[in-house]
Design a protein around this motif. Structure first.
Motif, PDB file in Angstrom:
ATOM      1  N   ILE A  51       1.428  -6.842  -7.728  1.00 13.37           N
ATOM      2  CA  ILE A  51       2.523  -6.005  -8.183  1.00 13.37           C
ATOM      3  C   ILE A  51       2.745  -4.910  -7.154  1.00 13.37           C
ATOM      4  CG2 ILE A  51       0.965  -4.601  -9.602  1.00 13.37           C
ATOM      5  CD1 ILE A  51       3.353  -4.297 -11.578  1.00 13.37           C
ATOM      6  N   GLY A  55       7.061  -2.282  -9.003  1.00 13.74           N
ATOM      7  CA  GLY A  55       6.931  -3.136 -10.152  1.00 13.74           C
ATOM      8  C   GLY A  55       7.292  -4.594  -9.951  1.00 13.74           C
ATOM      9  N   ARG A  56       7.585  -4.999  -8.742  1.00  9.39           N
ATOM     10  CA  ARG A  56       7.870  -6.401  -8.491  1.00  9.39           C
ATOM     11  C   ARG A  56       6.569  -7.192  -8.541  1.00  9.39           C
ATOM     12  NH1 ARG A  56      11.582  -7.899  -3.472  1.00  9.39           N
ATOM     13  NH2 ARG A  56      13.012  -6.750  -4.843  1.00  9.39           N
ATOM     14  N   THR A  57       6.587  -8.311  -9.236  1.00  7.06           N
ATOM     15  CA  THR A  57       5.373  -9.077  -9.481  1.00  7.06           C
ATOM     16  C   THR A  57       5.427 -10.447  -8.841  1.00  7.06           C
ATOM     17  OG1 THR A  57       6.242  -9.893 -11.593  1.00  7.06           O
ATOM     18  CG2 THR A  57       4.930  -7.875 -11.640  1.00  7.06           C
ATOM     19  N   SER A  70       0.625  -5.516 -14.700  1.00  4.39           N
ATOM     20  CA  SER A  70       1.395  -4.294 -14.856  1.00  4.39           C
ATOM     21  C   SER A  70       0.604  -3.144 -14.252  1.00  4.39           C
ATOM     22  CB  SER A  70       1.720  -4.021 -16.325  1.00  4.39           C
ATOM     23  OG  SER A  70       0.536  -3.867 -17.092  1.00  4.39           O
ATOM     24  N   ARG A  71       1.248  -2.008 -14.130  1.00  2.00           N
ATOM     25  CA  ARG A  71       0.553  -0.857 -13.563  1.00  2.00           C
ATOM     26  C   ARG A  71       1.092   0.428 -14.158  1.00  2.00           C
ATOM     27  NH1 ARG A  71       1.652  -1.030  -7.256  1.00  2.00           N
ATOM     28  NH2 ARG A  71       0.760   1.092  -7.284  1.00  2.00           N
TER      29      ARG A  71
END
Length: 121
Positions: A51, A55-57, A70-71
């Motif tokens: 990530i 927020g791109r995973t 997630s973070r």
């Protein structure tokens, strides 16, 4: 200095869920990408999910649709929600992060010590 500490591993039955956490601590200026890797006995360490700071995973094909990364940037923490776990998910899971210490102009790849996930009936 800078540490990554994983938590949340354990023993579960197939189909159950686990949530892994990895918290970065120390003199941190910024954290760029974060991710989870895993290593099963006799196999090389492989990427599970990453990530970016925005927020791109990205996910390994083997976990798509089951795992969610997630973070929380305010907490310097990355999570891995693992649903519908399979025996093939059994491995030591390692947290990874690209961290810029306060004392540096560069990012460094840091690793946690790993947390064991065992999926067995």
């Amino acid at each position: 200095q800078v540490q990554l500490v994983e938590s949340g591993g354990g023993l579960v039955q197939p189909g159950e869920s686990l949530r892994l956490s990895c918290a970065a601590s120390g003199s941190i200026f910024s954290i760029n990408a974060m991710g989870w890797y895993r290593q099963a006995p006799g196999k090389e360490r492989e990427l599970v999910a990453t990530i970016t700071s925005r927020g791109r995973t990205n996910y390994a094909d083997s976990v798509k649709g089951r795992f969610t990364i997630s973070r929380d940037n305010a907490k310097n923490t990355v999570y891995l929600q693992m649903n519908s776990l399979k025996p093939g998910d059994t491995a030591i899971y390692y947290c990874n992060a690209d961290i810029r210490p306060t004392s540096s102009n560069y990012y460094y790849g840091e690793w946690g010590q790993g947390t064991q996930v065992t999926v067995s009936s």
